[in-house]
Design an enzyme around this catalytic site. Structure first.
Site, PDB file in Angstrom:
ATOM      1  N   HIS A  47       0.953  -1.240   0.122  1.00  0.00           N
ATOM      2  CA  HIS A  47      -0.106  -0.199  -0.118  1.00  0.00           C
ATOM      3  C   HIS A  47       0.987   1.188   0.056  1.00  0.00           C
ATOM      4  O   HIS A  47       0.424   2.335  -0.239  1.00  0.00           O
ATOM      5  CB  HIS A  47      -0.847   0.071   1.211  1.00  0.00           C
ATOM      6  CG  HIS A  47      -1.894  -1.108   1.155  1.00  0.00           C
ATOM      7  ND1 HIS A  47      -2.685  -1.302   0.452  1.00  0.00           N
ATOM      8  CD2 HIS A  47      -2.314  -2.050   2.200  1.00  0.00           C
ATOM      9  CE1 HIS A  47      -3.592  -2.457   0.465  1.00  0.00           C
ATOM     10  NE2 HIS A  47      -3.208  -2.813   1.790  1.00  0.00           N
ATOM     11  N   ASP A  86      -3.802 -12.770   4.319  1.00  0.00           N
ATOM     12  CA  ASP A  86      -5.217 -12.497   4.708  1.00  0.00           C
ATOM     13  C   ASP A  86      -6.356 -12.860   3.724  1.00  0.00           C
ATOM     14  O   ASP A  86      -7.584 -12.602   3.812  1.00  0.00           O
ATOM     15  CB  ASP A  86      -5.332 -10.804   5.104  1.00  0.00           C
ATOM     16  CG  ASP A  86      -4.560 -10.151   3.751  1.00  0.00           C
ATOM     17  OD1 ASP A  86      -4.346 -10.642   2.849  1.00  0.00           O
ATOM     18  OD2 ASP A  86      -4.504  -8.981   3.890  1.00  0.00           O
TER      19      ASP A  86
END
Length: 298
Positions: A121, A240
């Protein structure tokens, strides 16, 4: 052949604070599992050099991160914080990614960086989503310095790799594939975001059969590599996307990461494969997924 895995105690010392999902326990549990494994060999992640970081990140941003850590830490955004150890941890995480590229492009052919904080990110001048430095892009650029002409980045983290995309979407020499839950944080990654024709986004809803996620990602890999054989593959390996993750919603199990890894190893020319740890917020499940990935890499 054992897979070289790069990590460092500095990466555990980075602590975003009590209750934060990106906790030191994520890496602590994984390293405990790795130390009992015959399929890997642990190596020390070096500190990434300033010149290497400046090839991707704004120098004033890097100075700001160093100053924040030197002051004892601070809040960078609603999700991303630093303590006094975070700058060294970020440079070790990035350095591990660079060292993994060197190992995989050398004799080992595969390698993994077990670092934190994660990176997909992070923007050129902004920390975001637990991430400080753009490890996958740093790895791809380093591979190009070492002679690679066509790096491919595959991101199977459940969140869109918005930072990676922003940093490579105008560079057709690098191709980027991201499969991620949508709509979901950070809200980017629609299928029509194609960059310079080098970006493949696969926004998917939660709760699909795991085989659907595997097949869809592989179809994108096949399309992205048709007539364009990558000479190094960098995997933003976020776990995740595994069933039960508190920040996820996908349904993958460890065997699905192993299958995807095996398929990537079968690409034309058998390019070197480098895995980089991204998300995954149940430490024991993260370790399960990473071990399946590493076993397939070996």
């Amino acid at each position: 052949m054992p897979v070289p895995v790069f990590s460092h105690p500095d990466c555990i010392a980075h602590d975003p604070g009590p209750g934060h999902p990106e906790s030191p326990e994520r890496l602590r549990v994984l390293l405990e599992r790795l130390r009992g494994s015959s399929v890997i060999t642990l190596r020390e992640a070096p500190l990434a050099a300033d010149a290497q970081l400046q090839g991707v990140h704004d120098s004033r941003y890097l100075e700001r991160l160093a100053a924040t850590a030197a002051a004892g830490g601070g809040v960078l955004d609603a999700d991303t914080t630093m303590n006094a150890s975070s700058w060294d941890a970020a440079r070790r995480s990035a350095g591990g990614a660079l060292a993994a590229v060197e190992a995989a492009m050398g004799t080992s052919r595969t390698a993994f960086s077990a670092g934190r904080p994660p990176g997909h990110h992070a923007l050129s001048d902004t920390a975001m989503g637990f991430c400080l430095l753009a490890n996958a892009v740093l790895a791809a650029r380093h591979a190009q310095v070492l002679g690679a002409e066509r790096p491919l980045i595959v991101d199977w983290d459940v969140h869109h790799g918005n930072g990676t995309q922003a940093l490579v979407e105008q560079d057709p020499s690098i191709r980027f594939i991201s499969m991620h839950r949508h709509p979901w944080w950070p809200g980017t990654g629609t299928a029509d975001e194609r960059g310079a024709g080098n970006v493949w986004n696969l926004p998917r809803p939660p709760g699909l059969a795991p085989e659907r996620y595997v097949d869809d990602l592989w179809a994108a890999v096949s399309e992205a590599t048709a007539g364009w054989a990558p000479d190094v593959v960098i995997i933003s390996a976020g776990f995740d996307s595994m069933a039960g993750d508190p920040l996820g919603g996908f349904t993958l199990e460890p065997e699905h990461y192993a299958e995807l890894t095996t398929r990537l190893r079968s690409l034309a020319g058998a390019p070197p494969l480098v895995g980089l740890l991204e998300g995954g917020y149940i430490p024991s499940r993260l370790a399960d997924g990473a071990m399946a990935h590493l076993t397939a890499l070996s």
